[in-house]
Design a protein around this motif. Structure first.
Motif, PDB file in Angstrom:
ATOM      1  N   PRO A  58      28.873  43.739  41.984  1.00 42.34           N
ATOM      2  CA  PRO A  58      29.657  44.940  41.677  1.00 42.34           C
ATOM      3  C   PRO A  58      30.646  45.188  42.811  1.00 42.34           C
ATOM      4  CG  PRO A  58      27.297  45.390  41.540  1.00 42.34           C
ATOM      5  CD  PRO A  58      27.453  44.047  42.162  1.00 42.34           C
ATOM      6  N   TYR A  59      31.792  45.760  42.468  1.00 35.66           N
ATOM      7  CA  TYR A  59      32.788  46.017  43.511  1.00 35.66           C
ATOM      8  C   TYR A  59      32.797  47.495  43.891  1.00 35.66           C
ATOM      9  CZ  TYR A  59      37.179  46.713  45.884  1.00 35.66           C
ATOM     10  OH  TYR A  59      38.124  47.063  46.804  1.00 35.66           O
ATOM     11  N   SER A  60      32.704  47.748  45.183  1.00 37.54           N
ATOM     12  CA  SER A  60      32.936  49.119  45.635  1.00 37.54           C
ATOM     13  C   SER A  60      33.770  49.074  46.903  1.00 37.54           C
ATOM     14  CB  SER A  60      31.614  49.833  45.881  1.00 37.54           C
ATOM     15  OG  SER A  60      30.787  49.050  46.691  1.00 37.54           O
ATOM     16  N   ARG A  61      34.565  50.100  47.106  1.00 39.89           N
ATOM     17  CA  ARG A  61      35.546  50.070  48.187  1.00 39.89           C
ATOM     18  C   ARG A  61      34.915  50.088  49.567  1.00 39.89           C
ATOM     19  NH1 ARG A  61      40.551  53.800  46.219  1.00 39.89           N
ATOM     20  NH2 ARG A  61      41.376  52.268  44.789  1.00 39.89           N
ATOM     21  N   SER A  62      33.859  50.845  49.705  1.00 42.34           N
ATOM     22  CA  SER A  62      33.311  51.068  51.039  1.00 42.34           C
ATOM     23  C   SER A  62      32.814  49.774  51.650  1.00 42.34           C
ATOM     24  CB  SER A  62      32.166  52.057  50.964  1.00 42.34           C
ATOM     25  OG  SER A  62      31.209  51.602  50.031  1.00 42.34           O
ATOM     26  N   ALA A 105      37.396  36.517  42.278  1.00 41.88           N
ATOM     27  CA  ALA A 105      37.443  35.778  43.534  1.00 41.88           C
ATOM     28  C   ALA A 105      37.568  36.728  44.729  1.00 41.88           C
ATOM     29  CB  ALA A 105      38.607  34.791  43.514  1.00 41.88           C
ATOM     30  N   GLU A 106      38.530  37.640  44.667  1.00 38.69           N
ATOM     31  CA  GLU A 106      38.805  38.550  45.783  1.00 38.69           C
ATOM     32  C   GLU A 106      39.083  39.950  45.253  1.00 38.69           C
ATOM     33  OE1 GLU A 106      38.826  38.799  48.971  1.00 38.69           O
ATOM     34  OE2 GLU A 106      38.195  36.741  49.377  1.00 38.69           O
ATOM     35  N   PRO A 107      38.057  40.650  44.777  1.00 39.04           N
ATOM     36  CA  PRO A 107      38.322  41.966  44.168  1.00 39.04           C
ATOM     37  C   PRO A 107      39.026  42.923  45.122  1.00 39.04           C
ATOM     38  CG  PRO A 107      35.960  41.572  44.474  1.00 39.04           C
ATOM     39  CD  PRO A 107      36.652  40.294  44.740  1.00 39.04           C
ATOM     40  N   ARG A 108      38.753  42.784  46.416  1.00 36.59           N
ATOM     41  CA  ARG A 108      39.368  43.685  47.384  1.00 36.59           C
ATOM     42  C   ARG A 108      40.893  43.553  47.363  1.00 36.59           C
ATOM     43  NH1 ARG A 108      36.761  46.502  51.016  1.00 36.59           N
ATOM     44  NH2 ARG A 108      34.874  45.351  50.483  1.00 36.59           N
ATOM     45  N   ALA A 109      41.347  42.289  47.239  1.00 36.93           N
ATOM     46  CA  ALA A 109      42.792  42.052  47.206  1.00 36.93           C
ATOM     47  C   ALA A 109      43.403  42.703  45.972  1.00 36.93           C
ATOM     48  CB  ALA A 109      43.071  40.544  47.201  1.00 36.93           C
ATOM     49  N   HIS A 122      46.076  31.265  32.631  1.00 38.56           N
ATOM     50  CA  HIS A 122      46.721  30.403  33.627  1.00 38.56           C
ATOM     51  C   HIS A 122      48.227  30.601  33.765  1.00 38.56           C
ATOM     52  CE1 HIS A 122      43.064  28.293  34.488  1.00 38.56           C
ATOM     53  NE2 HIS A 122      42.843  28.182  33.207  1.00 38.56           N
ATOM     54  N   ARG A 123      48.822  31.369  32.833  1.00 38.10           N
ATOM     55  CA  ARG A 123      50.274  31.456  32.876  1.00 38.10           C
ATOM     56  C   ARG A 123      50.791  32.889  32.959  1.00 38.10           C
ATOM     57  NH1 ARG A 123      50.034  27.058  33.902  1.00 38.10           N
ATOM     58  NH2 ARG A 123      50.707  25.138  32.899  1.00 38.10           N
ATOM     59  N   THR A 124      49.900  33.874  32.998  1.00 35.68           N
ATOM     60  CA  THR A 124      50.395  35.251  33.018  1.00 35.68           C
ATOM     61  C   THR A 124      49.846  36.017  34.220  1.00 35.68           C
ATOM     62  OG1 THR A 124      48.552  36.182  31.767  1.00 35.68           O
ATOM     63  CG2 THR A 124      50.403  35.308  30.488  1.00 35.68           C
ATOM     64  N   ALA A 125      50.484  37.146  34.482  1.00 37.40           N
ATOM     65  CA  ALA A 125      50.043  38.001  35.588  1.00 37.40           C
ATOM     66  C   ALA A 125      48.653  38.551  35.305  1.00 37.40           C
ATOM     67  CB  ALA A 125      51.040  39.150  35.776  1.00 37.40           C
ATOM     68  N   LEU A 126      48.400  38.852  34.013  1.00 36.01           N
ATOM     69  CA  LEU A 126      47.085  39.371  33.645  1.00 36.01           C
ATOM     70  C   LEU A 126      45.992  38.367  33.994  1.00 36.01           C
ATOM     71  CD1 LEU A 126      45.326  41.493  32.203  1.00 36.01           C
ATOM     72  CD2 LEU A 126      45.765  40.268  30.073  1.00 36.01           C
ATOM     73  N   GLY A 127      46.263  37.089  33.660  1.00 36.14           N
ATOM     74  CA  GLY A 127      45.291  36.044  33.959  1.00 36.14           C
ATOM     75  C   GLY A 127      45.044  35.937  35.455  1.00 36.14           C
ATOM     76  N   LEU A 128      46.121  36.019  36.199  1.00 33.80           N
ATOM     77  CA  LEU A 128      46.005  35.934  37.658  1.00 33.80           C
ATOM     78  C   LEU A 128      45.152  37.079  38.192  1.00 33.80           C
ATOM     79  CD1 LEU A 128      47.128  34.230  40.009  1.00 33.80           C
ATOM     80  CD2 LEU A 128      48.888  35.990  40.292  1.00 33.80           C
ATOM     81  N   ALA A 129      45.422  38.287  37.667  1.00 34.21           N
ATOM     82  CA  ALA A 129      44.678  39.463  38.120  1.00 34.21           C
ATOM     83  C   ALA A 129      43.200  39.320  37.774  1.00 34.21           C
ATOM     84  CB  ALA A 129      45.256  40.720  37.479  1.00 34.21           C
ATOM     85  N   LEU A 130      42.908  38.813  36.561  1.00 34.96           N
ATOM     86  CA  LEU A 130      41.511  38.642  36.159  1.00 34.96           C
ATOM     87  C   LEU A 130      40.812  37.638  37.064  1.00 34.96           C
ATOM     88  CD1 LEU A 130      41.852  38.681  32.268  1.00 34.96           C
ATOM     89  CD2 LEU A 130      40.597  40.317  33.661  1.00 34.96           C
ATOM     90  N   HIS A 131      41.482  36.505  37.321  1.00 43.61           N
ATOM     91  CA  HIS A 131      40.910  35.517  38.233  1.00 43.61           C
ATOM     92  C   HIS A 131      40.625  36.140  39.598  1.00 43.61           C
ATOM     93  CE1 HIS A 131      42.312  31.907  35.778  1.00 43.61           C
ATOM     94  NE2 HIS A 131      41.040  31.707  36.026  1.00 43.61           N
ATOM     95  N   ALA A 132      41.594  36.945  40.064  1.00 43.93           N
ATOM     96  CA  ALA A 132      41.458  37.540  41.392  1.00 43.93           C
ATOM     97  C   ALA A 132      40.290  38.523  41.446  1.00 43.93           C
ATOM     98  CB  ALA A 132      42.757  38.243  41.783  1.00 43.93           C
ATOM     99  N   CYS A 133      40.037  39.204  40.314  1.00 40.58           N
ATOM    100  CA  CYS A 133      38.917  40.151  40.251  1.00 40.58           C
ATOM    101  C   CYS A 133      37.593  39.475  40.560  1.00 40.58           C
ATOM    102  CB  CYS A 133      38.808  40.741  38.854  1.00 40.58           C
ATOM    103  SG  CYS A 133      39.713  42.215  38.668  1.00 40.58           S
ATOM    104  N   SER A 155      46.224  45.693  45.944  1.00 40.55           N
ATOM    105  CA  SER A 155      47.527  45.548  45.296  1.00 40.55           C
ATOM    106  C   SER A 155      47.789  46.690  44.322  1.00 40.55           C
ATOM    107  CB  SER A 155      47.602  44.218  44.561  1.00 40.55           C
ATOM    108  OG  SER A 155      46.878  44.312  43.368  1.00 40.55           O
ATOM    109  N   GLY A 156      46.847  47.599  44.194  1.00 41.41           N
ATOM    110  CA  GLY A 156      47.087  48.774  43.369  1.00 41.41           C
ATOM    111  C   GLY A 156      46.563  48.665  41.946  1.00 41.41           C
ATOM    112  N   LEU A 157      45.999  47.507  41.607  1.00 37.29           N
ATOM    113  CA  LEU A 157      45.419  47.381  40.268  1.00 37.29           C
ATOM    114  C   LEU A 157      43.977  47.873  40.302  1.00 37.29           C
ATOM    115  CD1 LEU A 157      46.765  43.829  39.465  1.00 37.29           C
ATOM    116  CD2 LEU A 157      47.430  45.940  38.307  1.00 37.29           C
ATOM    117  N   SER A 158      43.465  48.241  39.127  1.00 40.94           N
ATOM    118  CA  SER A 158      42.099  48.746  39.075  1.00 40.94           C
ATOM    119  C   SER A 158      41.132  47.611  38.729  1.00 40.94           C
ATOM    120  CB  SER A 158      41.984  49.853  38.038  1.00 40.94           C
ATOM    121  OG  SER A 158      40.640  50.013  37.656  1.00 40.94           O
TER     122      SER A 158
END
Lengths: 306, 357
Positions: free
Chosen positions: A302-306, A177-181, A164-175, A185-188
Motif C-alpha cells: 500500500p502507498y502512503s506519503r509518510s 514501480a515508484e509510487p512516490r514519484a 506501452h504507448r500512452t501517458a496513462l500506461g506510463l503512470a500506471l507502470h510508475a504506480c 508529479s501531482g498524480l493520484s
C-alpha cells in the motif's frame, strides 16, 4: 497424429486459454500498478454466475454478458477499497473475497435455480473471421470460436497499446514501480490504482462470462475451479510482461487440452500431472530458475506519503 | 478519525475485542442470511446446534476438526512472528496425508509395539509437511521468492499430487478388482489409527487432542521465552538490525517455515489416521485455508488460535448438519467466514502500528 486431431487440439487449447487470457490481462494491469489482486478467482466466479443468471432470466446472452461483466465491478471495488484506501493486506483480503464469492454464488445459485439446475442457459454464439473461416479443417476447428474471444484479443492489443504507448500506461507502470514519484508529479496514486483494479474486475467479469455462458452454457458451483489462481500463475510465469503472459496462458491452455487429447491418441498420462503442470512452472519461475524475475517494485505494498 | 478514542484503550483489552467484533458481525450477518433464504431461523439454528454440540459424537467431531485448524493456525502464528505469511496449509495437509497413508499402509509399521504403529506415520506426515513448507523458506533465502506466492503454488501442487496418488495404482490407489474400484487408497491398518482418548467410539476424540494441548503452549513458550523466539521476532521486526546483531537470518527463516509446514503436515496425519482412514481425492477439503484464517484471527496469540480453531470447528460441523436437516446450504458458512476475514482486515486499521494483518 492426423492433421484433424492437431487442429482440434489447437482449437481447444485456444478455447481453454481464453478465460485465462482475459482475466490475466486485467490482473497484469492491476499488478503493474502495484495491487496484487488475489480476488481474481472470486471476481470471475461472480461474473460467471451473474452472467448465467441474467442470460437465463432474459433469454438474451448479450444481456447476460453485460450483467456478468458489471457484476464483477462491486467485487473489484471491494478489493480496491480494502487494499488502496484501507491499506489492508492485499493477499488476505483477496482470499477473504474469494471465500465470500464462493459462498455467496453457491448460496444464490441454490436459492434461485434450485431444482432447475440442469436447464441449459442461452449462450454466446460462435464466430469465425472471414477468409480464415475458409481454410479447410482450421476454419471449423480452430477459428470457429465464441466471438467474445476475438473481442478479448482486441482488448489485449488495446491494453498493450495503452500500457506501452500512452501517458496513462506510463503512470500506471510508475504506480507499481515508484509510487512516490507518481505522487510527487501531482498524480493520484490511489486514483490510478483504483482504475487498474476496476479494469481487472471488468476483465475478470468477461472471463467468468466466457466460462459460463460462452463455453459451457450453464453454471455449476465453484465452476471457475482455480482459473483465477492459474491466471496469476501465468503472470508470474510470464514475468509480468504482456506478450510472455499471453504465451503462458496458451501454454496452460494446452496443458488443459492435453487432458482430452493424450488419451485420444493412446497416451496415458495422469490428469493430475497435467493440471499440476502450470503451478509447477509458475513455482519454477518465481524461484528464479528461468532467469531473473522482475516483479513490479511496489507490488502488494500500500502507498502512503509518510 | 472518529475511532481514535480506541487508541487510548489499553492494548491487552483491545486485542480480543477486535476479532470478537469481527466474528459477531459475521455471525449476525449469517443469521440474517438464513432469514433471507426464507428458512426458519429457529429451525436452522436448532439444526446448527444439534450438529455442532448436540451429542457426544458431534462434540468430538467438532473438536477433531478444531485440532486441524489449531495446528495450521499455530504454524501460521509462528511463521508470522518472523513476518512470514504461510498460505500453504492446504498443500502441507495434503502431503502430510500422503505420507501418513504411505507409511501406514506400506511402511511395515503395523506390528510395531508401544504405539509406534501410529506415531511413525504421524512423524512422516510432519516431516513431509515440513519439507513442503521449508522449501518456500529456502527459496525466500536463496532467491528472494515471495513466500506467499510460493506457498500458494505449492498448495495447488500438493492438492493435485494427492489426486495423482489416489488415481494411480502404481502409487497409493487400492488394487483394482473391478471397474467400480474407487480412486482411493486402502483403509489403513487399525493399529495405525489414532486411539480414541476415552476408548469409546461414540465419543471419537482421538489422542491428537492432548498432543495439540501440549504443542500449543510449547510453541507459545518457544516464541516468548527462547532464543529462537527472539530471533524470529527480531528478524520480523528489522532484518538488517538482526543481521548486524549476528543473528542467523537464513536459518531462522527456513526453520520457521519448516516448523509451520510440519504442523500442517501433522494436521494432515491427524485427519487421515484420526478420522478418514483412507486417502481420497479432496482430502484436504479447504481445512488449510480455514487454518490460515484461524491464524489470522489469532493476531499472534496461541490462545487466540485455540479460540478461533474451536469457533471454526463448531461452525463447520454445525453448518454441515444445518444443510442436511434444515436445507440451508452450508455455503452460508463460507459467506460467514469471508465476512469474518474482511471485517478483520478492515478493523486492523484501528490499532495499526505500521503493521497489517
Amino acid at each position: 497424429m492426423s492433421w484433424e486431431m492437431m487442429a482440434v487440439f489447437i482449437g481447444s487449447t485456444i478455447r481453454l486459454a481464453a478465460p485465462l487470457l482475459l482475466s490475466a490481462t486485467g490482473e497484469l494491469v492491476s499488478q503493474r500498478a502495484g495491487v496484487l489482486n488475489m480476488s481474481l478467482e472470486g471476481m470471475m466466479l461472480t461474473g460467471a454466475f451473474a452472467g448465467a443468471l441474467a442470460s437465463w432470466y432474459t433469454g438474451n446472452p448479450l444481456i447476460g454478458l453485460l450483467f456478468g461483466t458489471l457484476a464483477a465491478l462491486p467485487v473489484a471495488l471491494l478489493q480496491a477499497f480494502f487494499s488502496i484506501t484501507l491499506k489492508a493486506n492485499q493477499i488476505v483480503t483477496g482470499i477473504g473475497i474469494n471465500i465470500l464469492a464462493l459462498g455467496a454464488t453457491t448460496l444464490a445459485y441454490r436459492e434461485i435455480f434450485g431444482s432447475r439446475s440442469s436447464e441449459a442457459i442461452p449462450g454466446l454464439s460462435k464466430w469465425s473471421p472471414p477468409v480464415l473461416r475458409d481454410i479447410p479443417l482450421w476454419g471449423d476447428q480452430v477459428f470457429d470460436q465464441v466471438w467474445l474471444l476475438y473481442l478479448g484479443g482486441l482488448i489485449i492489443l488495446l491494453t498493450a497499446l495503452v500500457m506501452h504507448r500512452t501517458a496513462l500506461g506510463l503512470a500506471l507502470h510508475a504506480c507499481g514501480a515508484e509510487p512516490r514519484a507518481v505522487d510527487k508529479s501531482g498524480l493520484s496514486v490511489a486514483r490510478l490504482r483504483y482504475l487498474a483494479v476496476l479494469f481487472s474486475g471488468l476483465m475478470a467479469g468477461l472471463a467468468g462470462c466466457f466460462i459460463s455462458i460462452g463455453d459451457i452454457h450453464t453454471f455449476t458451483e465453484g465452476m471457475t475451479s482455480g482459473a483465477g489462481y492459474l491466471a496469476i500463475a501465468a503472470i508470474i510465469f510470464g514475468n509480468w510482461k504482456l506478450g510472455r503472459m499471453v504465451l503462458a496462458c496458451l501454454l496452460f491452455g494446452a496443458a488443459a487440452a492435453l487432458k482430452f487429447f493424450l488419451p485420444a491418441i493412446g497416451i496415458q498420462v495422469p490428469n493430475a500431472l497435467l493440471i499440476m503442470l502450470p503451478y509447477v512452472l509458475a513455482l519454477i519461475a518465481v524461484a528464479g530458475l528461468i532467469g531473473r524475475q522482475t516483479a513490479p517494485g511496489s507490488l502488494a505494498q500500500p502507498y502512503s506519503r509518510s | 478519525m472518529s475511532l481514535s478514542f480506541l487508541q487510548r484503550v489499553p492494548q491487552p483489552l483491545l486485542r480480543p475485542f477486535i476479532p470478537l467484533t469481527a466474528v459477531l458481525i459475521a455471525l449476525l450477518f449469517g443469521v440474517a442470511l438464513v432469514a433471507a433464504t426464507g428458512a426458519s431461523v429457529s429451525e436452522a439454528l436448532g439444526a446448527f446446534a444439534e450438529g455442532a454440540w448436540g451429542s457426544p459424537y458431534a462434540i468430538a467431531a467438532s473438536i477433531n476438526r478444531s485440532l486441524v485448524f489449531a495446528l495450521v493456525g499455530i504454524g501460521f502464528v509462528l511463521a508470522e512472528r518472523a513476518r512470514l505469511i504461510n498460505v500453504g496449509g492446504e498443500g502441507q495437509i495434503a502431503v502430510g496425508g500422503i505420507a501418513a497413508t504411505a507409511v501406514s499402509l506400506y511402511g511395515g509399521v503395523a506390528d510395531l509395539p508401544m504405539g509406534l504403529a501410529f506415531i511413525l506415520p504421524l512423524l512422516a506426515a510432519a516431516l513431509a509437511g515440513g519439507l513442503w513448507g521449508g522449501l518456500p523458506g529456502v527459496l525466500k533465502v536463496k532467491a528472494g521468492t515471495n513466500e506467499v506466492i510460493s506457498t500458494l503454488m505449492l498448495s495447488f501442487i500438493g492438492i493435485w499430487l494427492l489426486y495423482w496418488c489416489v488415481q494411480s495404482s502404481a502409487l497409493l490407489r487400492q488394487p483394482m478388482s473391478n471397474s467400480g474400484t474407487l480412486p482411493e487408497s486402502l483403509e489403513i491398518p487399525s493399529s495405525t489409527m489414532l486411539p480414541f482418548f476415552f476408548g469409546d467410539p461414540s465419543m471419537p476424540l482421538h489422542v491428537g487432542l492432548p498432543a495439540v494441548l501440549v504443542i500449543g503452549p510449547l510453541v507459545a513458550l518457544v516464541l516468548g521465552r527462547t532464543l529462537f523466539g527472539m530471533h524470529l521476532r527480531s528478524v520480523g521486526l528489522n532484518q538488517q538490525a538482526a543481521h548486524r546483531a549476528g543473528m542467523p537470518i537464513a536459518r531462522t527463516l527456513i526453520l520457521a517455515m519448516f516448523i509451520a509446514g510440519a504442523l500442517g503436515g501433522l494436521a494432515g496425519g491427524f485427519m487421515l489416521q484420526g478420522e478418514q482412514y483412507s486417502l481420497k481425492a479432496g482430502f484436504s477439503s479447504g481445512f488449510g485455508f480455514d487454518g490460515l484464517v484461524v491464524g489470522l484471527l489469532a493476531r499472534g496469540s496461541i490462545a487466540g488460535v485455540f479460540a478461533g480453531a474451536l469457533l471454526f470447528g463448531f461452525l463447520r460441523s454445525g453448518g454441515i448438519y444445518m444443510e442436511m436437516v434444515a436445507q440451508v446450504p452450508s455455503a452460508l458458512v463460507l459467506v460467514v467466514q469471508g465476512v469474518i476475514i474482511l471485517t478483520l482486515a478492515a478493523v486492523t486499521l484501528i490499532n495499526r502500528r505500521g503493521e497489517a494483518v
